[in-house]
Design a protein around this motif. Sequence first.
Motif, PDB file in Angstrom:
ATOM      1  N   ILE A 136       0.958  -1.323  -0.009  1.00  0.00           N
ATOM      2  CA  ILE A 136      -0.094   0.011  -0.047  1.00  0.00           C
ATOM      3  C   ILE A 136       0.855   1.388  -0.005  1.00  0.00           C
ATOM      4  N   ILE A 137       1.871   1.391   0.927  1.00  0.00           N
ATOM      5  CA  ILE A 137       2.669   2.304   0.663  1.00  0.00           C
ATOM      6  C   ILE A 137       3.407   2.559  -0.739  1.00  0.00           C
ATOM      7  N   ALA A 138       3.951   1.460  -1.330  1.00  0.00           N
ATOM      8  CA  ALA A 138       4.446   1.641  -2.609  1.00  0.00           C
ATOM      9  C   ALA A 138       3.318   2.227  -3.538  1.00  0.00           C
ATOM     10  N   TRP A 139       2.185   1.672  -3.590  1.00  0.00           N
ATOM     11  CA  TRP A 139       1.088   2.275  -4.377  1.00  0.00           C
ATOM     12  C   TRP A 139       0.713   3.621  -3.983  1.00  0.00           C
ATOM     13  N   CYS A 140       0.764   3.902  -2.841  1.00  0.00           N
ATOM     14  CA  CYS A 140       0.617   5.384  -2.346  1.00  0.00           C
ATOM     15  C   CYS A 140       1.574   6.462  -3.126  1.00  0.00           C
ATOM     16  N   GLU A 141       3.054   5.942  -3.045  1.00  0.00           N
ATOM     17  CA  GLU A 141       3.963   6.606  -3.784  1.00  0.00           C
ATOM     18  C   GLU A 141       4.093   6.586  -5.312  1.00  0.00           C
ATOM     19  N   GLU A 142       3.446   5.325  -5.752  1.00  0.00           N
ATOM     20  CA  GLU A 142       3.008   5.522  -7.213  1.00  0.00           C
ATOM     21  C   GLU A 142       2.034   6.471  -7.651  1.00  0.00           C
ATOM     22  N   CYS A 143       0.825   6.470  -6.889  1.00  0.00           N
ATOM     23  CA  CYS A 143      -0.183   7.528  -7.008  1.00  0.00           C
ATOM     24  C   CYS A 143       0.252   9.138  -6.859  1.00  0.00           C
ATOM     25  N   LEU A 144       1.116   9.333  -6.058  1.00  0.00           N
ATOM     26  CA  LEU A 144       1.640  10.446  -5.839  1.00  0.00           C
ATOM     27  C   LEU A 144       2.663  10.886  -6.835  1.00  0.00           C
ATOM     28  N   GLU A 145       3.416  10.110  -7.336  1.00  0.00           N
ATOM     29  CA  GLU A 145       3.986  10.450  -9.012  1.00  0.00           C
ATOM     30  C   GLU A 145       3.243  10.801  -9.801  1.00  0.00           C
ATOM     31  N   ARG A 146       2.083   9.861  -9.920  1.00  0.00           N
ATOM     32  CA  ARG A 146       1.343  10.167 -11.034  1.00  0.00           C
ATOM     33  C   ARG A 146       0.542  11.544 -11.093  1.00  0.00           C
ATOM     34  N   LEU A 147       0.283  11.821  -9.907  1.00  0.00           N
ATOM     35  CA  LEU A 147      -0.206  13.132  -9.641  1.00  0.00           C
ATOM     36  C   LEU A 147       0.660  14.339 -10.131  1.00  0.00           C
ATOM     37  N   GLU A 148       1.996  14.127  -9.834  1.00  0.00           N
ATOM     38  CA  GLU A 148       3.124  15.042 -10.070  1.00  0.00           C
ATOM     39  C   GLU A 148       3.402  15.134 -11.540  1.00  0.00           C
ATOM     40  N   ARG A 149       3.460  13.957 -12.073  1.00  0.00           N
ATOM     41  CA  ARG A 149       3.632  13.896 -13.647  1.00  0.00           C
ATOM     42  C   ARG A 149       2.375  14.675 -14.171  1.00  0.00           C
ATOM     43  N   ARG A 150       1.345  14.475 -13.726  1.00  0.00           N
ATOM     44  CA  ARG A 150      -0.139  15.090 -14.341  1.00  0.00           C
ATOM     45  C   ARG A 150       0.053  16.508 -14.042  1.00  0.00           C
ATOM     46  N   ARG A 151       0.463  17.056 -12.934  1.00  0.00           N
ATOM     47  CA  ARG A 151       0.721  18.438 -12.822  1.00  0.00           C
ATOM     48  C   ARG A 151       1.528  19.068 -13.501  1.00  0.00           C
ATOM     49  N   LYS A 152       2.762  18.426 -13.838  1.00  0.00           N
ATOM     50  CA  LYS A 152       3.671  19.074 -14.921  1.00  0.00           C
ATOM     51  C   LYS A 152       3.023  19.058 -16.324  1.00  0.00           C
ATOM     52  N   VAL A 153       2.353  18.123 -16.765  1.00  0.00           N
ATOM     53  CA  VAL A 153       1.799  18.156 -17.993  1.00  0.00           C
ATOM     54  C   VAL A 153       0.797  19.304 -18.205  1.00  0.00           C
ATOM     55  N   ALA A 154       0.055  19.313 -16.998  1.00  0.00           N
ATOM     56  CA  ALA A 154      -0.903  20.451 -17.094  1.00  0.00           C
ATOM     57  C   ALA A 154      -0.379  22.073 -17.000  1.00  0.00           C
ATOM     58  N   ALA A 155       0.705  21.967 -16.314  1.00  0.00           N
ATOM     59  CA  ALA A 155       1.678  23.275 -16.288  1.00  0.00           C
ATOM     60  C   ALA A 155       2.414  23.651 -17.741  1.00  0.00           C
ATOM     61  N   ASP A 156       2.933  22.546 -18.227  1.00  0.00           N
ATOM     62  CA  ASP A 156       3.748  22.654 -19.620  1.00  0.00           C
ATOM     63  C   ASP A 156       3.087  21.667 -20.442  1.00  0.00           C
ATOM     64  N   PRO A 157       1.726  21.926 -21.186  1.00  0.00           N
ATOM     65  CA  PRO A 157       1.215  20.801 -22.027  1.00  0.00           C
ATOM     66  C   PRO A 157       2.182  20.775 -23.152  1.00  0.00           C
ATOM     67  N   PRO A 158       2.263  19.315 -23.911  1.00  0.00           N
ATOM     68  CA  PRO A 158       3.195  19.311 -24.669  1.00  0.00           C
ATOM     69  C   PRO A 158       2.392  19.994 -26.189  1.00  0.00           C
ATOM     70  N   ALA A 159       3.610  20.270 -26.891  1.00  0.00           N
ATOM     71  CA  ALA A 159       2.895  21.023 -28.353  1.00  0.00           C
ATOM     72  C   ALA A 159       1.973  19.746 -28.973  1.00  0.00           C
ATOM     73  N   SER A 160       0.989  20.404 -29.859  1.00  0.00           N
ATOM     74  CA  SER A 160       0.262  19.401 -30.487  1.00  0.00           C
ATOM     75  C   SER A 160       1.100  18.818 -31.753  1.00  0.00           C
ATOM     76  N   LYS A 161       0.681  17.755 -32.169  1.00  0.00           N
ATOM     77  CA  LYS A 161       1.380  17.279 -33.231  1.00  0.00           C
ATOM     78  C   LYS A 161       1.444  18.104 -34.583  1.00  0.00           C
ATOM     79  N   ALA A 162       0.258  18.984 -34.768  1.00  0.00           N
ATOM     80  CA  ALA A 162       0.347  19.838 -35.789  1.00  0.00           C
ATOM     81  C   ALA A 162       1.426  21.034 -35.805  1.00  0.00           C
TER      82      ALA A 162
END
Length: 196
Positions: free
Chosen positions: A167-193
Amino acid sequence: MSLPHILLGMLDKPASGYDLKHRFEQQLSHYWSADLAQIYPTLKRMRDRGLLTARREPSTKGPPKNVYARTEAGQRELEAWLTQGPDVHADRLGWLAQVGFLDTLEAPERRAFLERLRDEFIRHREELVGIEAHWRDEDPRFPDALPERELFAHMTLRLGLEKYAAIIAWCEECLERLERRRKVAADPPASKAAER
């Protein structure tokens, strides 16, 4: 799984409601919890059903206490519960249900919830590590030469340790996913076009 069956299993030796509550906290907290407001009425109902006997004994901490013991009917009830097979898919995890609805909260509160959850399981796991270390240090029969009751109790403790680690490892994974999501939202990747 039901509290009466757990109490029947715990009453291999006579005990008071307070003694049983203490055993819950010391030995079963990684898979079951009950407070005195649940334990006392359940013991009374079990006594009324003939599954337990109760006798009054003096108490060093106040008025006389009821000490409960399993009857033959209680023993048969316990054995019937055990021989019906494993009671799986009966878990109710309130904290996991809460995780399922974290979208209701803002990002900082989501992260805070998962951090608190992780920290709570770290604390519980550390308690079990301490119990196991004390057991190992105090009993030369540890682990595989323990008396049968203690052997099976140790098996449940081992699962608690493994479960909490997962469960501790799963919590860490969830927190990492939230951090990745935050970074993507703050700096969205350029569109393919735009890349072409």
